[in-house]
Design a protein around this motif. Structure first.
Motif, short mmCIF file in Angstrom:
data_model
loop_
_atom_site.label_atom_id
_atom_site.label_comp_id
_atom_site.label_asym_id
_atom_site.label_seq_id
_atom_site.Cartn_x
_atom_site.Cartn_y
_atom_site.Cartn_z
N MET A 12 48.81 43.85 30.18
CA MET A 12 47.35 43.68 30.17
C MET A 12 47.04 42.24 30.56
O MET A 12 47.66 41.32 30.03
CB MET A 12 46.79 43.99 28.78
N VAL A 13 46.10 42.07 31.50
CA VAL A 13 45.67 40.71 31.84
C VAL A 13 44.19 40.57 31.48
O VAL A 13 43.39 41.45 31.80
CB VAL A 13 45.90 40.35 33.33
N VAL A 14 43.87 39.49 30.79
CA VAL A 14 42.49 39.21 30.40
C VAL A 14 42.04 38.00 31.20
O VAL A 14 42.67 36.94 31.14
CB VAL A 14 42.40 38.92 28.88
N ILE A 15 40.96 38.17 31.96
CA ILE A 15 40.48 37.09 32.82
C ILE A 15 39.08 36.69 32.35
O ILE A 15 38.19 37.54 32.24
CB ILE A 15 40.43 37.54 34.30
N ASP A 16 38.91 35.42 32.02
CA ASP A 16 37.59 34.92 31.63
C ASP A 16 37.50 33.44 31.95
O ASP A 16 38.35 32.93 32.70
CB ASP A 16 37.28 35.25 30.16
N ASP A 17 36.55 32.76 31.36
CA ASP A 17 36.34 31.33 31.59
C ASP A 17 37.60 30.50 31.42
O ASP A 17 37.78 29.48 32.07
CB ASP A 17 35.28 30.81 30.61
N GLY A 18 38.45 30.95 30.51
CA GLY A 18 39.67 30.20 30.22
C GLY A 18 40.80 30.47 31.20
O GLY A 18 41.91 30.00 31.00
#
Ligand code: AMP
Length: 457
Positions: free
Chosen positions: A214-220
């Motif tokens: 799972m890859v989580v992409i956000d501001d960070g």
């Protein structure tokens, strides 16, 4: 079957998603949808039809924001309904979320029955809604934990892209049935079913999302985790045979080169020594036919022309026109075929009805002999993981011998690639990481009720 695309951190996110879906149109022609996110909310449009029919400049302008996800849905027999168009969007206690899904779950019916018994109301009949309901019931707080909790309860094929107003999350099931790749477009992150979509939007290919990742992409930036129990991977070998676009790099190898290798192996196993010409059934048979020609030394030529103006969404008109069927899509080149003993290479036979029409068309154009060669083993088992191969009794090879099929399709001879030959062409060391259930019946997940496995995308 379906195609999915997502982008995070680009000022023209919905335009890029539109282009990405264009490149993935071969994975589904029934419906198309895009959901964009602008930091506060989501904007959605999904309709029946091709990408270019569903979206014009005005529609794309309304999809504001710097992230977007998109979906094209494959037409599975009978369930051609707007309510199943994706990405799905929903509002629940956790907030707003959209999801695009490629693959079929094998325990969706059991889970759905349980959820309905507990009061859940479903809007459509896609498996994807089951995932969303499981997320909505989760007691954990963060979306990514809710997703993990939901997905730990489902079994089957899923490559998923989720989107909230501030995040894009990609997940691939632990078996890795369906593809999903990661790319970069300057600062932006891109997720797509196939690399052909990265190429079109000029994104750089980074890597595959791994089975169970799972890859989580956000501001960070991008965070990756592997929250599921590891299992033996089961990448879909039929993606190589038929489904993926030839210019894609799939599961780490070129689809085009693999298809050519299938054709070369086919020529070794099922030669046609009396033939004087090799032709392909376009488009799917072309690379394998070139490979067949290379090994056999029999010249390759173009004996069938495909019309580019008949999509799979073509709605069959009245009875008097319907029987023209395959002629609308393919036409024979008499000057090439007349008097020739022809090897005809196609990638697969499912029901046998199209193959029969094609063989008859080639003979009607004057061919002296037709030797049909198939660049995959006989398709004997239905797929429960997202390829639309029908129930067992509709698969001609499930109930008929090769000789009987040759007689039915009116070919002078018929030869399939062996399972061993397929393994060799795909690359032997990697063979144990593939699903080949459509050819062998060796399903790697439990099946709740094979005939009941439902259709998602
Ligand atoms: P038929 O002779 O009717 O079984 O049709 C065989 C043709 O269907 C081949 O040319 C294949 O390329 C194509 N085909 C194989 N699998 C699929 C699928 N899941 N959806 C649509 N077409 C397919």
């Amino acid at each position: 079957m379906c195609g999915i695309f997502g982008i995070y951190g680009h000022p023209e996110a919905s335009n890029i998603t539109y282009l990405g879906l264009h490149a993935l149109q071969h994975r589904g022609q029934e419906s198309a949808g895009i959901v964009s996110a602008d930091g506060r909310g989501l904007h959605a449009r999904r309709e029946m039809g091709l990408v270019q029919e569903v979206f014009g400049a005005r529609e794309l302008e309304a999809l504001a924001g710097s992230s977007a996800i998109g979906h094209v849905r494959y037409s599975t027999a009978g369930v051609s309904q707007a309510k199943n168009a994706q990405p799905l969007t929903m509002q629940y206690s956790g907030g707003k979320v959209a999801v695009a899904h490629n693959g079929n779950l094998v325990n969706a019916q059991t889970l759905r029955a349980r959820l309905e018994a507990e009061g859940a109301i479903f809007a459509g009949d896609s498996d994807t809604e089951v995932i969303v309901h499981l997320m909505a019931r989760s007691r954990v707080r963060r979306l990514e934990d809710q997703i993990v909790e939901a997905l730990r309860q489902v079994v089957g094929a899923y490559s998923l892209i989720f989107e909230t107003p501030t995040q894009v999350i990609g997940v691939r099931d632990p078996y890795g049935f369906r593809p999903l790749v990661l790319g970069r477009l300057r600062e932006a992150y891109v997720l797509a079913s196939e690399t052909t979509a990265l190429d079109l939007v000029e994104a750089e290919y980074v890597r595959e999302i791994e089975p169970g990742e799972m890859v989580v992409i956000d501001d960070g930036g991008l965070r990756s985790c592997k929250p599921f129990e590891a299992v033996r991977p089961a990448r879909c070998v039929f993606e190589y045979v038929y489904f993926a676009k030839p210019d894609s790099v799939l599961f780490g190898s070129s689809v085009y080169e693999t298809r050519k290798a299938l054709g070369r192996q086919l020529a070794r196993e099922q030669p046609a020594p009396t033939a004087d010409l090799v032709i392909a059934v376009p488009d799917s048979g072309v690379p394998a036919a070139i490979g067949f020609s290379q090994v056999s030394g029999i010249p390759y030529d173009v004996g069938l022309i495909r019309s580019h103006y008949v999509g799979r969404t073509f709605i069959e008109p009245q009875q008097s026109i319907r029987h023209f069927g395959v002629k609308l899509k393919l036409s024979a080149v008499r000057e090439v075929l007349r008097g020739k003993k022809v090897v005809v290479v196609d990638d697969s036979i499912v029901r046998g009805t199209t193959s029969r029409k094609i063989v008859k068309m080639i003979k009607a154009a004057g061919a002296a002999e037709v030797h049909l060669r198939i660049s995959s083993p006989a398709t004997r088992w239905p797929c429960y993981y997202g390829i639309d191969t029908p129930v067992r009794q509709d698969l001609i090879a499930a109930t008929h011998s090769t000789d009987e099929i040759a007689t039915y399709v009116t070919a002078d001879s018929l030869g399939y690639l062996s399972v061993e030959g397929l393994a060799q062409a795909v690359g032997d060391p990697a063979w144990n990481s593939y699903c080949n259930a459509c050819f062998t019946g060796n399903y790697l997940t439990p099946l709740e009720s094979p005939q009941a496995a439902s259709a998602a995308g």
